[in-house]
Design a protein around this motif. Structure first.
Motif, mmCIF file in Angstrom:
data_model
loop_
_atom_site.group_PDB
_atom_site.id
_atom_site.type_symbol
_atom_site.label_atom_id
_atom_site.label_comp_id
_atom_site.label_asym_id
_atom_site.label_seq_id
_atom_site.Cartn_x
_atom_site.Cartn_y
_atom_site.Cartn_z
ATOM 1 N N ASP A 1 0.823 -1.206 0.000
ATOM 2 C CA ASP A 1 0.000 0.000 0.000
ATOM 3 C C ASP A 1 0.857 1.256 0.000
ATOM 4 O OD1 ASP A 1 0.815 -0.495 2.583
ATOM 5 O OD2 ASP A 1 -1.198 -0.648 3.403
ATOM 6 N N HIS A 2 0.275 2.308 -0.567
ATOM 7 C CA HIS A 2 0.985 3.568 -0.758
ATOM 8 C C HIS A 2 0.650 4.531 0.369
ATOM 9 C CE1 HIS A 2 1.620 7.638 -2.534
ATOM 10 N NE2 HIS A 2 2.727 7.058 -2.948
ATOM 11 N N HIS A 3 1.689 5.138 0.951
ATOM 12 C CA HIS A 3 1.524 6.110 2.017
ATOM 13 C C HIS A 3 1.859 7.497 1.473
ATOM 14 C CE1 HIS A 3 1.315 3.019 5.260
ATOM 15 N NE2 HIS A 3 1.971 2.326 4.339
ATOM 16 N N ALA A 4 0.931 8.418 1.597
ATOM 17 C CA ALA A 4 1.125 9.777 1.088
ATOM 18 C C ALA A 4 2.153 10.518 1.938
ATOM 19 C CB ALA A 4 -0.204 10.528 1.098
ATOM 20 N N PRO A 5 2.739 11.600 1.422
ATOM 21 C CA PRO A 5 3.667 12.408 2.229
ATOM 22 C C PRO A 5 2.990 12.913 3.510
ATOM 23 C CG PRO A 5 3.753 13.068 -0.071
ATOM 24 C CD PRO A 5 2.592 12.125 0.055
ATOM 25 N N LYS A 6 3.787 13.054 4.573
ATOM 26 C CA LYS A 6 3.248 13.503 5.851
ATOM 27 C C LYS A 6 4.063 14.696 6.358
ATOM 28 C CE LYS A 6 2.146 11.900 10.530
ATOM 29 N NZ LYS A 6 2.189 10.742 11.463
ATOM 30 N N VAL A 7 3.376 15.767 6.676
ATOM 31 C CA VAL A 7 4.022 16.989 7.152
ATOM 32 C C VAL A 7 3.881 17.089 8.664
ATOM 33 C CG1 VAL A 7 4.080 19.511 7.015
ATOM 34 C CG2 VAL A 7 3.529 18.150 4.966
ATOM 35 N N SER A 8 4.983 17.336 9.359
ATOM 36 C CA SER A 8 4.971 17.575 10.801
ATOM 37 C C SER A 8 5.164 19.061 11.065
ATOM 38 C CB SER A 8 6.083 16.776 11.496
ATOM 39 O OG SER A 8 5.882 15.388 11.329
ATOM 40 N N LEU A 9 4.389 19.600 12.005
ATOM 41 C CA LEU A 9 4.439 21.025 12.323
ATOM 42 C C LEU A 9 5.072 21.249 13.694
ATOM 43 C CD1 LEU A 9 0.829 22.011 11.161
ATOM 44 C CD2 LEU A 9 2.945 22.017 9.813
ATOM 45 N N ASP A 10 5.703 22.413 13.863
ATOM 46 C CA ASP A 10 6.246 22.754 15.172
ATOM 47 C C ASP A 10 5.173 23.454 16.002
ATOM 48 O OD1 ASP A 10 6.072 25.387 14.284
ATOM 49 O OD2 ASP A 10 8.201 25.516 13.796
ATOM 50 N N ALA A 11 5.557 23.940 17.184
ATOM 51 C CA ALA A 11 4.585 24.541 18.096
ATOM 52 C C ALA A 11 3.937 25.796 17.512
ATOM 53 C CB ALA A 11 5.261 24.870 19.426
ATOM 54 N N ASP A 12 4.610 26.478 16.594
ATOM 55 C CA ASP A 12 4.073 27.697 15.986
ATOM 56 C C ASP A 12 3.263 27.430 14.722
ATOM 57 O OD1 ASP A 12 5.303 29.266 17.939
ATOM 58 O OD2 ASP A 12 7.201 29.281 16.815
ATOM 59 N N GLY A 13 3.143 26.161 14.345
ATOM 60 C CA GLY A 13 2.384 25.821 13.158
ATOM 61 C C GLY A 13 3.177 25.835 11.876
ATOM 62 N N ALA A 14 4.485 26.076 11.959
ATOM 63 C CA ALA A 14 5.333 26.068 10.766
ATOM 64 C C ALA A 14 5.762 24.628 10.450
ATOM 65 C CB ALA A 14 6.561 26.938 10.987
ATOM 66 N N GLU A 15 6.060 24.367 9.174
ATOM 67 C CA GLU A 15 6.489 23.035 8.775
ATOM 68 C C GLU A 15 7.843 22.697 9.402
ATOM 69 O OE1 GLU A 15 6.479 22.732 4.555
ATOM 70 O OE2 GLU A 15 4.288 22.739 4.396
ATOM 71 N N LYS A 16 7.870 21.579 10.099
ATOM 72 C CA LYS A 16 9.083 21.136 10.769
ATOM 73 C C LYS A 16 9.820 20.097 9.932
ATOM 74 C CE LYS A 16 10.601 18.966 15.094
ATOM 75 N NZ LYS A 16 10.132 18.413 16.399
ATOM 76 N N SER A 17 9.082 19.144 9.402
ATOM 77 C CA SER A 17 9.685 18.103 8.571
ATOM 78 C C SER A 17 8.625 17.536 7.640
ATOM 79 C CB SER A 17 10.285 16.981 9.436
ATOM 80 O OG SER A 17 9.264 16.360 10.207
ATOM 81 N N ILE A 18 9.097 16.923 6.559
ATOM 82 C CA ILE A 18 8.195 16.304 5.587
ATOM 83 C C ILE A 18 8.681 14.884 5.317
ATOM 84 C CG2 ILE A 18 7.202 16.411 3.269
ATOM 85 C CD1 ILE A 18 7.760 19.407 3.254
ATOM 86 N N ARG A 19 7.855 13.913 5.665
ATOM 87 C CA ARG A 19 8.177 12.519 5.367
ATOM 88 C C ARG A 19 7.736 12.207 3.943
ATOM 89 N NH1 ARG A 19 4.412 8.141 7.776
ATOM 90 N NH2 ARG A 19 3.329 8.762 5.866
#
Length: 258
Positions: free
Chosen positions: A97-115
């Motif tokens: 199965d295919h897993h879409a990209p996942k974005v993690s946000l920091d406490a301020d709502g900014a993008e922290k990392s992208i899987r």
């Protein structure tokens, strides 16, 4: 008609109506947008004798309004008729199965990392028992099964948004047990090639996680070939699966028996 099975069917139908539907409806407002997909399946079945049959099947599932391949799987299965009204089944399924990209946000709502998106594997074993009773041209069946799925761990590319450096993260492996209960009603008049049916199937993982509602029809082309077409609505209990979108599915299946 077996009285014990008939009472079990009646009890299961009552549980669906009284307990499950209100539980699903209670979380409908928190559901993500619904999705649409088409599922394609081809099966080859060999009848070993009057009791035992074995089969293999391949399935392809689309998602994102049928624009993306989300999963494919291969299945090996055996069915053994214990009595005229009770059948035992066992199967192994290899799933990709295919897993879409996942974005993690920091406490301020900014993008922290992208899987990154990735394809993962799963291994699934299902053991089930199906009881069937007839009432005129109608056939009522209740299937109860245990499903175990193992997902191996996998290293996945991860982008650190602060440094623009690419690293890796671990998609952890896990195992999951699910109890599946399906109640189906078929209309099978003698001489008809069409077999209309409707069913509801519960996936229970310490609480009802999702319900499949299905309506469709089988069509017997000849003694070896048959088709199945159906519509399915997948309703999630979003208190247990908050990111899963309810789905409308069209299914097309071909079966060859020899």
């Amino acid at each position: 008609m077996n009285p014990t099975l008939f009472r079990a069917v009646a009890k299961r139908l009552t549980l669906i109506a009284v307990l499950v539907l209100p539980a699903i409806a209670a979380h409908a407002d928190s559901a993500p947008d619904t999705d649409f997909g088409i599922w394609y399946k081809a099966t080859a079945e060999k009848k070993i004798n009057s009791r035992l049959s074995v089969s293999g099947e391949a399935e392809l599932r689309t998602r994102d309004d049928a624009g993306t391949v989300g999963r494919w799987n291969l299945v090996a299965k055996a069915d053994y008729r214990l009595t005229p009204w009770l059948t035992a089944s066992g199967s192994y399924t290899f799933i990709r199965d295919h897993h879409a990209p996942k974005v993690s946000l920091d406490a301020d709502g900014a993008e922290k990392s992208i899987r990154s998106s990735y394809w993962g594997s799963r291994h699934r074993v299902v053991i089930s028992f199906t009881g069937t009773v007839s009432a005129g041209d109608f056939r009522i069946s209740l299937r109860e099964g245990w499903q175990y799925t193992y997902r191996p761990g996998k290293s996945v590319p991860l982008l650190d948004c602060a440094t623009d450096l690419m690293g890796e993260t671990e998609a952890k492996g896990n195992g999951k047990n699910v109890l599946r209960s399906r109640l189906r009603v078929q209309y099978r008049p003698q001489g008809w090639r069409f077999t209309p049916y409707a069913d509801a199937e519960l996936y229970n993982n310490w609480g009802v996680e999702k319900v499949y509602y299905t309506a469709g029809t089988g069509f017997k082309i000849d003694s070896h070939n048959s088709l199945d077409a159906y519509y399915r609505f997948i309703a999630y209990n979003h208190s247990m699966a908050p990111t899963s979108a309810n789905s409308h599915i069209l299914g097309l299946a071909y079966k060859y028996t020899f």
